[in-house]
Design a protein around this motif. Structure first.
Motif, mmCIF file in Angstrom:
data_model
loop_
_atom_site.group_PDB
_atom_site.id
_atom_site.type_symbol
_atom_site.label_atom_id
_atom_site.label_comp_id
_atom_site.label_asym_id
_atom_site.label_seq_id
_atom_site.Cartn_x
_atom_site.Cartn_y
_atom_site.Cartn_z
ATOM 1 N N ASP A 109 0.831 -1.204 0.000
ATOM 2 C CA ASP A 109 0.000 0.000 0.000
ATOM 3 C C ASP A 109 0.864 1.253 0.000
ATOM 4 O O ASP A 109 2.008 1.246 0.472
ATOM 5 C CB ASP A 109 -0.866 0.058 1.270
ATOM 6 N N ARG A 110 0.296 2.330 -0.477
ATOM 7 C CA ARG A 110 0.874 3.637 -0.222
ATOM 8 C C ARG A 110 0.629 3.979 1.248
ATOM 9 O O ARG A 110 -0.248 3.393 1.881
ATOM 10 C CB ARG A 110 0.242 4.678 -1.141
ATOM 11 N N PRO A 111 1.406 4.900 1.838
ATOM 12 C CA PRO A 111 1.202 5.235 3.252
ATOM 13 C C PRO A 111 -0.247 5.626 3.528
ATOM 14 O O PRO A 111 -0.850 6.396 2.782
ATOM 15 C CB PRO A 111 2.155 6.419 3.469
ATOM 16 N N GLN A 112 -0.802 5.087 4.612
ATOM 17 C CA GLN A 112 -2.203 5.315 4.941
ATOM 18 C C GLN A 112 -2.437 6.766 5.396
ATOM 19 O O GLN A 112 -1.533 7.433 5.903
ATOM 20 C CB GLN A 112 -2.661 4.338 6.022
ATOM 21 N N ALA A 189 -5.757 3.422 3.053
ATOM 22 C CA ALA A 189 -4.742 3.707 2.037
ATOM 23 C C ALA A 189 -5.348 4.650 0.997
ATOM 24 O O ALA A 189 -6.523 4.516 0.647
ATOM 25 C CB ALA A 189 -4.273 2.412 1.367
ATOM 26 N N GLY A 218 3.809 2.408 3.733
ATOM 27 C CA GLY A 218 2.700 1.511 3.418
ATOM 28 C C GLY A 218 3.031 0.064 3.751
ATOM 29 O O GLY A 218 4.172 -0.376 3.570
#
Length: 246
Positions: A109-112, A189, A218
């Motif tokens: 994931d990209r940073p939440q 995310a 992420g």
């Protein structure tokens, strides 16, 4: 899900696996509809997690079928260890290795972010850090029960003093609760927030994404399987996943 839909998904999922070893037990791959990770489109399970997992299973000649199952029931199924069951999109969390096996990483994931209503964006900017917002913030935070947001977020949530509501709802319902001012923030995310807002036909300008300087990287998502799925089977999956990602 209707019986004919389940049959269709079974046929589709086995499409690339007909040369599997004779007598090999099909793996039940559990998912819940969660845009953009897993969803049904034109009778096929698609998504950021579903598609690479299906490709790797087929490349490894591992028979499988898709089973739509609520998240909380998925974890209970893995823990019960009564069959060859796997669930997709799972973060690594301490203690889970006692109830199942993780695959190699499938998707990061990209940073939440904290997903909030746009009208509330300024009030969240007063917090200097994610730690301050989560632990001390008095906004209403909506959390999915029995769910991990990754080690960094989970540790902060354990120290939270502000109002927190735990629900079993899926993320689409949680987004609706945010839009209708039934809560003030969700942890999500950004790629999921983007897709879910579009899927629910809501207006992106009605929401704001809050990211703080100390936000963890992420998390990696994995296939998580019961012990009835042998390590040798997961090794075949991992090898196929590595080849497919090159």
């Amino acid at each position: 899900m209707r019986a004919w839909q389940q049959i269709l998904l079974l046929v589709l999922s086995l499409g690339g696996s007909e040369v599997a070893a004779a007598g090999e037990q099909p793996i039940s791959v559990h998912y819940n509809t969660r845009v953009p990770y897993a969803y049904v489109e034109h009778g096929e399970v698609r998504g950021l997690m579903a598609e690479p997992i299906a490709r790797a299973l087929k490349a490894a000649k591992l028979p499988f079928n898709w089973v739509e199952t609520p998240f909380s029931r998925q974890m209970a199924t893995i823990k019960g260890n009564t069959g060859a069951d796997c669930m997709i999109g799972v973060f690594k969390k301490p203690g889970r290795e006692r109830i199942g096996r993780y695959s190699a990483p499938v998707y990061q994931d990209r940073p939440q972010i904290l997903l909030v209503r746009a009208d509330d964006e300024v009030s969240f900017q007063r917090y200097p850090s994610l730690r301050a917002a989560i632990t001390d913030g008095q906004f209403r935070l909506l959390i999915k029960e029995s769910y991990s947001y990754g080690p960094g977020f989970d540790a902060l949530l354990q120290a939270r003093k502000g109002p927190t509501e735990h629900v079993y709802n899926e993320n689409g319902q949680m987004l609706r609760m945010l839009a209708e001012s039934m809560t003030d923030a969700l942890i999500m995310a950004p790629e999921e927030a983007n897709a879910l807002i579009r899927h629910r036909e809501l207006k992106p300008e009605h929401f704001a994404y809050i990211r703080y300087p100390d936000t963890p990287a992420g998390e990696w998502r994995h296939l998580f399987c019961s012990f009835k799925v042998a390590q040798s089977v997961l090794d075949r999956f991992n090898q196929a996943l590595t080849v497919a990602s090159r």
